[in-house]
Design an enzyme around this catalytic site. Structure first.
Site, mmCIF file in Angstrom:
data_model
loop_
_atom_site.group_PDB
_atom_site.id
_atom_site.type_symbol
_atom_site.label_atom_id
_atom_site.label_comp_id
_atom_site.label_asym_id
_atom_site.label_seq_id
_atom_site.Cartn_x
_atom_site.Cartn_y
_atom_site.Cartn_z
ATOM 1 N N ASN A 132 -15.144 20.454 1.131
ATOM 2 C CA ASN A 132 -14.927 19.888 2.477
ATOM 3 C C ASN A 132 -16.139 20.045 3.393
ATOM 4 O OD1 ASN A 132 -14.427 22.641 2.733
ATOM 5 N ND2 ASN A 132 -12.847 22.370 4.278
ATOM 6 N N CYS A 148 -10.867 24.165 7.289
ATOM 7 C CA CYS A 148 -10.027 25.362 7.182
ATOM 8 C C CYS A 148 -9.568 25.835 8.550
ATOM 9 C CB CYS A 148 -10.801 26.465 6.464
ATOM 10 S SG CYS A 148 -12.384 26.781 7.258
ATOM 11 N N GLU A 204 -18.988 35.424 8.058
ATOM 12 C CA GLU A 204 -20.213 34.648 7.915
ATOM 13 C C GLU A 204 -20.766 34.400 9.317
ATOM 14 O OE1 GLU A 204 -19.300 31.276 5.331
ATOM 15 O OE2 GLU A 204 -19.518 32.607 3.613
HETATM 16 P P1 NAP Z 1 -10.637 25.208 -4.273
HETATM 17 O O1 NAP Z 1 -9.849 24.298 -5.092
HETATM 18 O O2 NAP Z 1 -10.205 26.616 -4.162
HETATM 19 O O3 NAP Z 1 -12.126 25.103 -4.825
HETATM 20 C C1 NAP Z 1 -13.187 25.787 -4.216
HETATM 21 C C2 NAP Z 1 -14.257 26.053 -5.234
HETATM 22 O O4 NAP Z 1 -13.719 26.932 -6.223
HETATM 23 C C3 NAP Z 1 -14.746 24.813 -5.978
HETATM 24 O O5 NAP Z 1 -16.124 24.970 -6.244
HETATM 25 C C4 NAP Z 1 -13.947 24.867 -7.262
HETATM 26 O O6 NAP Z 1 -14.570 24.236 -8.347
HETATM 27 C C5 NAP Z 1 -13.938 26.360 -7.484
HETATM 28 N N1 NAP Z 1 -12.894 26.827 -8.397
HETATM 29 C C6 NAP Z 1 -11.649 26.366 -8.576
HETATM 30 N N2 NAP Z 1 -11.009 27.106 -9.522
HETATM 31 C C7 NAP Z 1 -11.902 28.040 -9.934
HETATM 32 C C8 NAP Z 1 -11.871 29.085 -10.903
HETATM 33 N N3 NAP Z 1 -10.797 29.351 -11.630
HETATM 34 N N4 NAP Z 1 -12.982 29.832 -11.063
HETATM 35 C C9 NAP Z 1 -14.091 29.583 -10.343
HETATM 36 N N5 NAP Z 1 -14.179 28.627 -9.430
HETATM 37 C C10 NAP Z 1 -13.092 27.864 -9.220
HETATM 38 O O7 NAP Z 1 -10.767 24.716 -2.760
HETATM 39 P P2 NAP Z 1 -11.175 23.279 -2.228
HETATM 40 O O8 NAP Z 1 -9.997 22.397 -2.422
HETATM 41 O O9 NAP Z 1 -12.485 22.874 -2.773
HETATM 42 O O10 NAP Z 1 -11.425 23.580 -0.686
HETATM 43 C C11 NAP Z 1 -10.433 23.531 0.255
HETATM 44 C C12 NAP Z 1 -9.963 24.926 0.604
HETATM 45 O O11 NAP Z 1 -11.059 25.687 1.091
HETATM 46 C C13 NAP Z 1 -8.961 24.908 1.725
HETATM 47 O O12 NAP Z 1 -7.926 25.813 1.461
HETATM 48 C C14 NAP Z 1 -9.779 25.367 2.927
HETATM 49 O O13 NAP Z 1 -9.035 25.951 3.943
HETATM 50 C C15 NAP Z 1 -10.699 26.335 2.302
HETATM 51 N N6 NAP Z 1 -11.871 26.538 3.149
HETATM 52 C C16 NAP Z 1 -12.017 27.725 3.800
HETATM 53 C C17 NAP Z 1 -13.098 27.938 4.650
HETATM 54 C C18 NAP Z 1 -13.276 29.246 5.372
HETATM 55 O O14 NAP Z 1 -14.363 29.458 5.915
HETATM 56 N N7 NAP Z 1 -12.299 30.114 5.411
HETATM 57 C C19 NAP Z 1 -14.042 26.920 4.838
HETATM 58 C C20 NAP Z 1 -13.875 25.711 4.156
HETATM 59 C C21 NAP Z 1 -12.776 25.539 3.305
HETATM 60 P P3 NAP Z 1 -14.239 22.713 -8.752
HETATM 61 O O15 NAP Z 1 -14.593 21.897 -7.574
HETATM 62 O O16 NAP Z 1 -15.150 22.509 -9.908
HETATM 63 O O17 NAP Z 1 -12.788 22.661 -9.094
#
Ligand code: NAP
Length: 485
Positions: A158, A290, A465
């Site tokens: 995102n 997020c 961060e």
């Molecule tokens: P995600 O599905 O958890 O994926 C995030 C990253 O983790 C991607 O690079 C993904 O790779 C990787 N990943 C997934 N499964 C993994 C595993 N088993 N081992 C290692 N890496 C793995 O999250 P998203 O859908 O990309 O992002 C949205 C989420 O991020 C939302 O919940 C949002 O709130 C959160 N977010 C939080 C913040 C904050 O600062 N707190 C900021 C931005 C976003 P792939 O893409 O290759 O699947």
């Protein structure tokens, strides 16, 4: 990609040490434009073996990089920042193409993420230890902050540019070296930042980028003792899996996870301002942040006026492709994300909520489009109350008392961002202390900037961060006792 003024910023390979490389078996991942599903290109589908080689490169680079005096490292980081500034438009175009957000927002994201680089470059020059008051005669204890070592970073789709930039800024400034894995949907922003780091003479091996199979990459990281920390931004479910995967090698963890932000509007608020703040916190990146307000709680006396103002602004949002001029709300990352929004609206209306505007898929615009939506009559049993929406839906609910508002706001396992609109100073202090969140925006929604500690509590994770705290996540306190004095 043809609109780029420097097409060599698009890298279709991974960076390990000094080399751009393919996966050992040549496997690739296709990267699609969320606007229309068109293929933008491919990146390598790497696994454990390539990840271990990236860790080798980062471990080899660590002694020299950590051995630089901080102002020399700072000069290199400033040079990297300069390269990013020079290529801001191209980086924003890459981001819009792979992620979908409007070009102006993309430019803002790249610039905001990059602004952490000079901040941390200078902050590392102030990473002070302590000379501890003498506890007994003849000794002098001192402490120093030293870099952890190799750090792994896993980032989401995102905010592909800023999430990597702000992590890398702190990691590199601290004197650590980096192995990062960008989201498979949006790898080009990160690969372009790595290319610019090379052009800025950041030494080989300091930044390594691996794209590929997430579980194979994280298993390699979790099993390698040389990686001393993992910083992850993504969903809470994956964050929890990664915590378990990192336990065998006792890594330091920084977890930036999901949110479910409450947006509280009290009857003493400046309503026009409250609507503007709500728009800014809800509809940036089509609701896929997020810290997006997820649950809008409005005191009953101003509920109708606030909702009227909100519906007016939401209905006027220009929806379209991120490169069209004036567009304020682009497509979601894919068709599944749009279908999830549709299901959430249906769940809410099935439980008694009313759609005041939007509420539908927009297939004519593309498979990932969902209309900017306001729904009223949210209740705690609805999915929009319980889950992170991650789409352009603003659900509203009325409340009567401050106590009730705080109780509803805290009724979630998440604890990232929260917002309060009030003109009462006492209330802003009282309510912000009572909200169980890492961050509270009072009459303002722009929470992220280099000077402040961005991060959550509870199921939204831990670690910060930005701010001076952001550097500490990648440094450890080493204590030396000087005796025989
Ligand atoms: P995600 O599905 O958890 O994926 C995030 C990253 O983790 C991607 O690079 C993904 O790779 C990787 N990943 C997934 N499964 C993994 C595993 N088993 N081992 C290692 N890496 C793995 O999250 P998203 O859908 O990309 O992002 C949205 C989420 O991020 C939302 O919940 C949002 O709130 C959160 N977010 C939080 C913040 C904050 O600062 N707190 C900021 C931005 C976003 P792939 O893409 O290759 O699947």
């Amino acid at each position: 990609m043809q609109q780029l003024s420097d097409a060599t910023l698009i890298r279709h390979k991974c960076l390990i040490g000094h080399k751009w490389v393919d996966a050992d078996d040549g496997a690739v991942i296709e990267v699609l434009n969320p606007l229309d599903g068109a293929k933008l290109g491919t990146v390598p589908r790497m696994g454990s073996a390539e990840t271990i080689r990236a860790i080798d490169a980062a471990a080899d680079a660590f002694p020299a990089w950590s051995g630089l005096i901080p102002n020399v490292r700072a000069r290199l980081l400033h040079a990297w920042h300069g390269e990013i500034q020079r290529h801001l438009d191209d980086l924003a175009r890459i981001l819009t193409l792979e992620q979908g957000k409007p070009f102006a927002e993309a430019r803002g994201e790249v610039a905001m993420g990059a602004s952490y680089i000079p901040w941390f470059a200078e902050e590392a020059r102030r990473a002070y230890g302590a000379v501890i008051p003498v506890p007994r005669r003849g000794v002098q204890p001192i402490t120093r902050l030293q870099p952890l070592g190799v750090v792994a970073a896993i980032t989401p789709w995102n905010f592909p540019s800023s999430m990597l930039a702000r992590k890398a800024a702190a990691i590199l400034a601290a004197g650590c070296t980096l192995v990062c894995k960008p989201a498979s949907a949006t790898p080009y922003s990160v690969l372009a930042l790595a290319e610019l780091a090379k052009r800025a003479d950041i030494p080989d091996g300091v930044i390594n980028v691996v794209t590929g199979t997430p579980s194979a990459i994280s298993t390699a990281i979790g099993g390698d003792f040389r990686v001393r920390a993992l910083t992850f931004t993504g969903s809470t479910a994956v964050g929890k899996e990664l915590m378990a995967a990192m336990a065998p090698t006792m890594k330091r963890l920084c977890m930036e996870l999901g949110g479910n932000a409450p947006f509280l509007v009290f009857d003493d608020a400046d309503l026009e301002k409250a609507v503007d703040v709500c728009m800014a916190s809800k509809f940036r990146n089509a609701g896929q942040t997020c810290i997006c307000s997820n649950r809008i709680l409005v005191q009953r006396g101003v509920h109708d006026a606030f909702v009227k103002g909100l519906v007016g602004k939401v209905s006027a949002l220009k929806v379209g492709g991120g490169t069209e001029p004036g567009v304020q709300c682009g497509p979601l990352i894919d068709a599944d994300a749009a279908r999830k929004c549709d299901a959430m609206v249906q769940d809410a209306t099935g439980k008694g909520a009313k759609v005041l505007c939007g509420g539908t898929l927009l297939p004519d615009k593309g498979p990932g489009f969902f209309a900017p939506t306001v729904i009223d009559g949210m209740t705690p049993d609805m999915r929009v109350f319980r889950e992170e929406i991650f789409g352009p839906i603003a659900p509203v609910m009325a409340f009567d008392t401050e106590k009730e508002a705080v109780r509803l706001a805290n009724d979630t396992e998440f604890g990232l961002a929260s917002y309060v609109c009030t003109r009462d100073l006492g209330r802003s202090l009282r309510v912000s202390a009572a909200l169980e969140y890492g961050m509270v925006g009072v009459n303002d929604a722009v929470l992220a900037m280099p000077e402040v500690p961005f991060g959550g509590i509870k199921d939204s994770g831990h670690g910060r961060e930005g701010g001076f705290e952001g550097l500490r996540d990648f440094m450890e306190t080493r204590y030396t006792l000087l005796g025989g004095l």
